[in-house]
Design a protein around this motif. Structure first.
Motif, PDB file in Angstrom:
ATOM      1  N   PHE A   1       0.859  -1.174   0.000  1.00  0.00           N
ATOM      2  CA  PHE A   1       0.000   0.000   0.000  1.00  0.00           C
ATOM      3  C   PHE A   1       0.900   1.229   0.000  1.00  0.00           C
ATOM      4  CE2 PHE A   1      -3.049   3.005   1.966  1.00  0.00           C
ATOM      5  CZ  PHE A   1      -4.166   2.742   1.192  1.00  0.00           C
ATOM      6  N   SER A   2       1.370   1.608  -1.186  1.00  0.00           N
ATOM      7  CA  SER A   2       2.314   2.718  -1.287  1.00  0.00           C
ATOM      8  C   SER A   2       2.378   3.170  -2.740  1.00  0.00           C
ATOM      9  CB  SER A   2       3.705   2.288  -0.823  1.00  0.00           C
ATOM     10  OG  SER A   2       4.301   1.395  -1.754  1.00  0.00           O
ATOM     11  N   ARG A   3       3.162   4.202  -2.975  1.00  0.00           N
ATOM     12  CA  ARG A   3       3.414   4.575  -4.360  1.00  0.00           C
ATOM     13  C   ARG A   3       4.099   3.402  -5.057  1.00  0.00           C
ATOM     14  NH1 ARG A   3       7.537   8.019  -6.642  1.00  0.00           N
ATOM     15  NH2 ARG A   3       8.275   8.506  -4.548  1.00  0.00           N
ATOM     16  N   ILE A   4       3.641   3.082  -6.253  1.00  0.00           N
ATOM     17  CA  ILE A   4       4.185   1.943  -6.985  1.00  0.00           C
ATOM     18  C   ILE A   4       5.374   2.421  -7.814  1.00  0.00           C
ATOM     19  CG2 ILE A   4       3.683   0.074  -8.591  1.00  0.00           C
ATOM     20  CD1 ILE A   4       2.126  -0.099  -5.966  1.00  0.00           C
ATOM     21  N   THR A   5       6.557   2.226  -7.254  1.00  0.00           N
ATOM     22  CA  THR A   5       7.796   2.652  -7.904  1.00  0.00           C
ATOM     23  C   THR A   5       8.875   1.635  -7.539  1.00  0.00           C
ATOM     24  OG1 THR A   5       9.187   4.612  -8.295  1.00  0.00           O
ATOM     25  CG2 THR A   5       8.622   4.124  -6.008  1.00  0.00           C
ATOM     26  N   PRO A   6       9.906   1.450  -8.367  1.00  0.00           N
ATOM     27  CA  PRO A   6      10.856   0.355  -8.142  1.00  0.00           C
ATOM     28  C   PRO A   6      11.471   0.312  -6.750  1.00  0.00           C
ATOM     29  CG  PRO A   6      11.198   1.278 -10.319  1.00  0.00           C
ATOM     30  CD  PRO A   6      10.182   2.158  -9.640  1.00  0.00           C
ATOM     31  N   THR A   7      11.879   1.481  -6.208  1.00  0.00           N
ATOM     32  CA  THR A   7      12.597   1.477  -4.934  1.00  0.00           C
ATOM     33  C   THR A   7      11.693   1.252  -3.715  1.00  0.00           C
ATOM     34  OG1 THR A   7      12.517   3.905  -4.948  1.00  0.00           O
ATOM     35  CG2 THR A   7      14.537   2.858  -5.735  1.00  0.00           C
ATOM     36  N   LYS A   8      10.398   1.089  -3.918  1.00  0.00           N
ATOM     37  CA  LYS A   8       9.528   0.663  -2.830  1.00  0.00           C
ATOM     38  C   LYS A   8       9.576  -0.858  -2.649  1.00  0.00           C
ATOM     39  CE  LYS A   8       7.601   4.560  -1.397  1.00  0.00           C
ATOM     40  NZ  LYS A   8       7.589   5.045   0.012  1.00  0.00           N
ATOM     41  N   GLY A   9      10.421  -1.520  -3.446  1.00  0.00           N
ATOM     42  CA  GLY A   9      10.606  -2.960  -3.284  1.00  0.00           C
ATOM     43  C   GLY A   9       9.502  -3.811  -3.878  1.00  0.00           C
ATOM     44  N   ILE A  10       8.816  -3.277  -4.870  1.00  0.00           N
ATOM     45  CA  ILE A  10       7.669  -3.984  -5.470  1.00  0.00           C
ATOM     46  C   ILE A  10       8.079  -5.351  -6.006  1.00  0.00           C
ATOM     47  CG2 ILE A  10       5.858  -3.863  -7.205  1.00  0.00           C
ATOM     48  CD1 ILE A  10       5.702  -1.700  -4.960  1.00  0.00           C
ATOM     49  N   GLU A  11       9.144  -5.392  -6.791  1.00  0.00           N
ATOM     50  CA  GLU A  11       9.565  -6.660  -7.393  1.00  0.00           C
ATOM     51  C   GLU A  11      10.082  -7.630  -6.339  1.00  0.00           C
ATOM     52  OE1 GLU A  11      11.328  -6.152 -11.615  1.00  0.00           O
ATOM     53  OE2 GLU A  11      11.694  -4.218 -10.619  1.00  0.00           O
ATOM     54  N   ASP A  12      10.725  -7.122  -5.291  1.00  0.00           N
ATOM     55  CA  ASP A  12      11.181  -7.994  -4.207  1.00  0.00           C
ATOM     56  C   ASP A  12       9.994  -8.668  -3.531  1.00  0.00           C
ATOM     57  OD1 ASP A  12      13.728  -7.234  -4.770  1.00  0.00           O
ATOM     58  OD2 ASP A  12      14.046  -6.030  -2.963  1.00  0.00           O
ATOM     59  N   ALA A  13       8.913  -7.911  -3.322  1.00  0.00           N
ATOM     60  CA  ALA A  13       7.718  -8.470  -2.685  1.00  0.00           C
ATOM     61  C   ALA A  13       7.112  -9.578  -3.550  1.00  0.00           C
ATOM     62  CB  ALA A  13       6.695  -7.366  -2.442  1.00  0.00           C
ATOM     63  N   ILE A  14       7.027  -9.334  -4.848  1.00  0.00           N
ATOM     64  CA  ILE A  14       6.466 -10.332  -5.764  1.00  0.00           C
ATOM     65  C   ILE A  14       7.321 -11.602  -5.749  1.00  0.00           C
ATOM     66  CG2 ILE A  14       5.990 -10.848  -8.193  1.00  0.00           C
ATOM     67  CD1 ILE A  14       5.369  -7.833  -8.560  1.00  0.00           C
TER      68      ILE A  14
END
Length: 346
Positions: A174-187
């Motif tokens: 639940f945050s801005r969807i940008t690479p450094t928010k760790g999106i791909e790491d979470a997936i």
């Protein structure tokens, strides 16, 4: 003469919900509730370079006609707003307050040391965390007091808590969807946990705004997402708690350079949602491991997957943690946080 002028990115012409606009509006709303609308002037800095000429005159008027001036600049705006307000104040000797948004100020001042002479002339600086305060002290800035981020959310009661013993477990971002928010790491971590379990034990739902500059990257991410991961767009500000309450836990694997006390942490606490966070910046000082969340080494996908697996083996451990979350949320109510700056208002 009015009591306060507030200078920041209100972005009232757009329905913006980023961390900067949300915090700017909350601070203004809370001070208005304390002192009345007639005592508060709002100056919107949204628009970047296109509004610089207008700001030259507006900022002078704020300093000339207000006993207190509060600035909430972004990383680009600080190089204009901070010097201008301080220079104008040489004529008037008002109280200039700097409410910091995010965790980037000390690093920026370290790279742009010419700004330090202006920062030292402020009445007070209000960073979001103690680590930020200590970093500013290292630069010779001592008129500093911690003022956490805050949100006007309804905190759930213990009777309203949910998200227990889900099969499969439901995690969210639940945050801005940008690479450094760790999106791909979470997936990757959710997929790895499912792989190790030999079945689907966890799903991941993502909520948040995708800025235009990140759309090509995120389009590529979505094209390769497994069926256990979904993106659901943006959630309205006042609906966050009731959207989050149904989940097992919130994933926050951020390594965003400007991270402070992120609004998503406050949303999750208010919803009774434990947070699984990277040990990035101040996360470990805000989220207490095994009390209201879990901390793992930044960018360590394997450890994040292990935590997901451990929770699956014993979801009952989340019951006291959810109660601790709603207790933690009390510290981030605007009516509580605003007292920090109210003590310094002349």
């Amino acid at each position: 003469m009015r009591k306060i002028s507030i200078i920041g990115n209100f972005d009232m012409n757009n329905n913006s919900y980023n961390g900067q606009t949300i915090k700017t509006r909350i601070v203004a709303d809370e001070l208005e509730s304390l002192y009345g609308a007639s005592e508060i002037k709002r100056v919107d800095t949204a628009g970047g370079k296109s509004v610089v000429l207008r700001l030259l005159f507006q900022l002078f008027g704020c300093v000339a006609r207000s006993r207190n001036v509060i600035i909430l600049p972004a990383q680009n705006g600080i190089k204009v707003i901070l010097p201008l307000v301080v220079i104008y104040n040489l004529l008037f000797s008002r109280r200039i307050h700097y409410v910091v948004i995010g965790g980037w100020l000390a690093e920026l001042l370290g790279r742009n040391r010419w700004l330090l002479c202006f920062a030292k002339r402020l009445h007070m600086i209000y960073p979001e965390t103690k680590n930020q305060k200590d970093s500013l002290a290292g630069l010779g800035l001592h008129r500093v007091v911690v003022m956490p981020n805050c949100k006007p959310l309804r905190i759930l009661t213990s009777d309203e808590l949910s998200g227990y013993n889900l099969r499969p477990m439901r995690f969210c971002i639940f945050s801005r969807i940008t690479p450094t928010k760790g999106i791909e790491d979470a997936i990757k971590a959710v997929s790895l946990a499912n792989e190790k379990a030999g079945k689907t034990i966890a799903t991941l739902d993502m909520y948040g705004n995708v800025e235009a500059c990140d759309r090509p990257w995120f389009d590529a991410v979505k094209a390769s997402m497994p069926e256990t991961v979904a993106y659901w767009g943006r959630v309205e500000f006042d609906k966050s708690v009731f959207k989050l309450k149904e989940y097992t836990a919130l994933l926050f694997p951020t390594y965003y350079p400007g991270e402070g006390l992120a609004g998503t942490v406050i949303d999750a606490f208010a919803a009774g949602l434990p947070i699984i966070a990277s040990d990035w910046h101040d996360n470990a000082n805000i989220i207490t491991d095994n009390k209201n969340g879990f901390i793992f080494p930044t960018r360590d996908v394997n450890r994040l997957a292990e935590i997901i697996l451990d929770i699956y083996k014993c979801q009952d451990r989340l019951v006291p943690m959810k109660l601790n979350c709603i207790q933690s949320a009390q510290a981030f109510l605007p009516s509580v946080v605003i007292r920090t700056i109210a003590k310094e208002i002349a």
